[in-house]
Design an enzyme around this catalytic site. Structure first.
Site, PDB file in Angstrom:
ATOM      1  N   ARG A 183      -3.527  -1.702 -18.093  1.00 56.25           N
ATOM      2  CA  ARG A 183      -4.774  -0.932 -18.012  1.00 56.25           C
ATOM      3  C   ARG A 183      -4.580   0.108 -16.929  1.00 56.25           C
ATOM      4  O   ARG A 183      -4.492  -0.201 -15.749  1.00 56.25           O
ATOM      5  CB  ARG A 183      -5.945  -1.848 -17.673  1.00 56.25           C
TER       6      ARG A 183
ATOM      7  N   GLU B  24      -0.532   4.864  -0.289  1.00 53.93           N
ATOM      8  CA  GLU B  24      -1.332   6.090  -0.417  1.00 53.93           C
ATOM      9  C   GLU B  24      -0.440   7.314  -0.297  1.00 53.93           C
ATOM     10  O   GLU B  24       0.428   7.361   0.580  1.00 53.93           O
ATOM     11  CB  GLU B  24      -2.399   6.170   0.682  1.00 53.93           C
TER      12      GLU B  24
ATOM     13  N   ASP C 142      -8.457  14.526 -24.350  1.00 50.03           N
ATOM     14  CA  ASP C 142      -8.438  13.092 -24.026  1.00 50.03           C
ATOM     15  C   ASP C 142      -7.845  12.385 -25.248  1.00 50.03           C
ATOM     16  O   ASP C 142      -8.517  12.183 -26.254  1.00 50.03           O
ATOM     17  CB  ASP C 142      -9.872  12.619 -23.747  1.00 50.03           C
TER      18      ASP C 142
ATOM     19  N   THR D  88      -5.295   6.791 -21.637  1.00 48.80           N
ATOM     20  CA  THR D  88      -5.153   5.456 -21.077  1.00 48.80           C
ATOM     21  C   THR D  88      -3.801   4.925 -21.537  1.00 48.80           C
ATOM     22  O   THR D  88      -3.195   5.442 -22.479  1.00 48.80           O
ATOM     23  CB  THR D  88      -6.271   4.519 -21.572  1.00 48.80           C
TER      24      THR D  88
ATOM     25  N   TYR E   5       0.850  -1.201   0.000  1.00 48.75           N
ATOM     26  CA  TYR E   5       0.000   0.000   0.000  1.00 48.75           C
ATOM     27  C   TYR E   5       0.879   1.243   0.000  1.00 48.75           C
ATOM     28  O   TYR E   5       1.890   1.290   0.705  1.00 48.75           O
ATOM     29  CB  TYR E   5      -0.899   0.025   1.250  1.00 48.75           C
TER      30      TYR E   5
ATOM     31  N   LYS F 225      -4.019   1.171 -24.772  1.00 51.27           N
ATOM     32  CA  LYS F 225      -4.478   1.113 -26.163  1.00 51.27           C
ATOM     33  C   LYS F 225      -3.239   1.089 -27.061  1.00 51.27           C
ATOM     34  O   LYS F 225      -2.521   0.098 -27.071  1.00 51.27           O
ATOM     35  CB  LYS F 225      -5.428   2.280 -26.459  1.00 51.27           C
TER      36      LYS F 225
END
Ligand code: DSN
Length: 386
Positions: A230, A51, A195, A221, A49, A224
Site C-alpha cells: 500500500r 527524512e 491518476d 497507487t 528514519y 492495486k
C-alpha cells in the site's frame, strides 16, 4: 501467523486471512500482493528514519536506504517509461494531496471527474480536502453513451479556467483518451494530472495507452493491479515539476518515508516489468470479458455498455447496490456497491455494483469457478431487482 504475546490479535488476524482465502474478492481496487512484497513489509527497514531524499537525509545511517530508494525510483521510471519519480507518498490520497500542493494554491480551480460517474474522492469531492480547499468543478459522462463527455470537459475548462485538470477514475470501465485531455488542458493553460491507480498494470503491459509524455504529472497507487505494498508513486517527465513534488511530499506533507514500503515498491516494479506479469494483465482483461458476456447475455445492464479494462459497473436497480453486495457476501463473493452515473439514489444506497478481476486472476481462477461466480451474481441481481 503466531503472535505469542497477543492471542486475541493473533486470532483476529488469522480469521481475516481465512476469510480472504475462503471468499472471492471482486473489488476492483483490491489484489493479493506478491508474497515476497509482503515479506519485505515486515523487514527491519521499518526501524529507520530517513527524512529527506537520497544523499540529503536529516539523520545518519541511511546509506542502504538511499540505495533502496534509488532502486525503487529507477525501476519505477523504467517500468512506466518516465523520467522522474517520487516513491515516498504513503498512499494514493496523500500522493494526490502532494500534487495539489506542488502545483496549486488553496482556492485555485480544479476540474476533475464527478464521483458518481466514476471519479475519486481526491478529484474534487466536496467532502474531501480537494473539494474544500480548492474550487472544485466536475465533469460527467454523457448521459446517453455514459462515456466521458469531452464537450463538457472543454466547455467547463473554458468557462472556469482551471489550473489543474484531472483525468483519473475508480469506477470507469472505458479507455481514457489522455491526448484529448491534454489538448483541452493546453488550450486553457492548465496542468494535466493522470491518476492511473486503477489501470497502471494495464498501462505497463501495453493494454491501455500510457499518459507518460502527455500528462504533466501522473500518479498510481502500488497495491492495486501492481500487486505491491500500500503506497504510491508520482511520475513526471518534467524536472521542474518533480522538484516541486518532492518538496510537497517532504517536508510539505510527510515526515520519514516508510522504508519497507519503498523496498517493496522496488521489488514490485521489478516483478511487473516481466513477460509473466504482462500475461497476468492479459488474463485480468480476459476474465472481465468472460463475466461481461454472461451479464450481457442475461440482460443485466452494464454502465456504458461494456468495458475496456479490468472492471464493470452493473446497474442493479434504484438503491439496490448494497443489498446485492450483502447477499453476495453471504455466498462468499465480495463486491462493492457503487454509484452509477446520475444515480437516482444516494451514495449510501447506490444503484450499482462494481466488479473487478485483478484479485481472482492473481488466484488463478479457472473457467469453471469464474462461470460459477458470474452465475451467482446474475441470480442475486435478478432476485434482488424485482
Ligand atoms: N478505494 C479505492 C477504490 O476502491 O477504487 C480508491 O481509493
Amino acid at each position: 501467523m503466531n503472535i505469542k504475546s497477543d492471542p486475541q490479535l493473533e486470532k483476529l488476524i488469522n480469521l481475516e486471512e481465512k476469510r480472504q482465502s475462503e471468499t472471492w474478492s471482486l473489488i476492483a481496487s483490491e489484489n493479493e500482493m506478491f508474497d515476497e512484497v509482503r515479506e519485505i513489509l515486515g523487514s527491519k527497514l521499518n526501524n529507520k528514519y530517513s527524512e529527506g531524499y537520497a544523499g540529503k537525509r536529516y539523520y545518519n545511517g541511511n546509506q542502504f536506504i538511499d540505495e533502496i530508494e534509488n532502486l525503487a525510483i529507477s525501476r519505477t521510471c523504467e517500468g512506466f517509461g518516465a523520467n522522474f519519480a517520487n516513491v515516498q507518498s504513503y498512499s494514493g490520497s496523500p500522493a494526490n494531496q502532494a500534487i495539489y500542493k506542488a502545483l496549486l494554491n488553496p482556492g485555485d480551480t480544479v476540474l476533475g471527474f464527478d464521483l458518481n460517474c466514476g471519479g475519486h474522492l481526491t478529484h474534487g469531492a466536496s467532502v474531501n480536502f480537494s473539494g474544500s480547499y480548492y474550487n472544485s468543478i466536475t465533469y460527467k459522462v454523457d448521459p446517453q453513451t455514459e462515456l466521458i463527455d469531452f464537450e463538457e470537459v472543454r466547455k467547463l475548462a473554458y468557462e472556469y479556467k482551471p489550473k489543474l485538470i484531472i483525468c483519473g477514475t475508480t469506477a470507469y470501465s472505458r479507455e481514457i483518451d489522455f491526448q484529448k485531455f491534454k489538448e483541452i488542458a493546453t488550450e486553457v493553460g492548465a496542468f494535466l494530472l493522470a491518476d492511473i491507480s486503477h489501470i497502471s498494470g494495464l498501462i505497463i503491459s501495453n493494454l491501455h495507452p500510457s499518459p507518460v509524455g502527455i500528462a504533466d504529472v501522473m500518479m498510481s497507487t502500488t497495491h492495486k493491479q501492481l500487486r505491491g505494498p500500500r503506497g504510491a508513486v508520482i511520475l513526471s517527465n518534467s524536472e521542474e515539476i518533480m522538484t516541486k513534488i518532492n518538496k510537497a511530499v517532504f517536508p510539505g506533507l510527510q515526515g520519514g518515508p516508510h522504508n519497507s514500503t519503498t523496498a517493496a515498491i522496488a521489488l514490485c516494479m521489478k516483478k511487473v516489468n516481466s513477460r509473466e506479469y504482462k500475461d497476468y494483465c492479459k488474463r485480468i482483461v480476459e476474465n472481465r470479458k468472460v463475466m461481461q458476456d454472461v451479464f450481457v447475455d442475461n440482460e443485466i445492464q452494464v454502465v456504458s455498455g461494456g468495458s475496456d479494462n479490468h472492471l464493470l459497473v452493473l446497474k442493479v436497480g434504484t438503491g439496490r447496490g448494497r443489498q446485492v453486495a450483502d447477499e453476495l457476501e453471504k455466498l462468499g463473493i465480495i463486491i462493492n456497491a457503487n454509484t452509477i452515473p446520475f444515480d437516482p439514489s444516494s451514495p449510501f444506497k447506490p444503484s450499482g455494483i462494481r466488479i473487478g478481476t485483478p484479485w481472482i486472476t492473481s488466484r488463478n481462477i479457472d473457467s469453471e469457478k469464474l462461470t460459477e461466480l458470474t452465475t451467482k451474481i446474475v441470480e442475486i441481481v435478478k432476485s434482488t431487482n424485482i
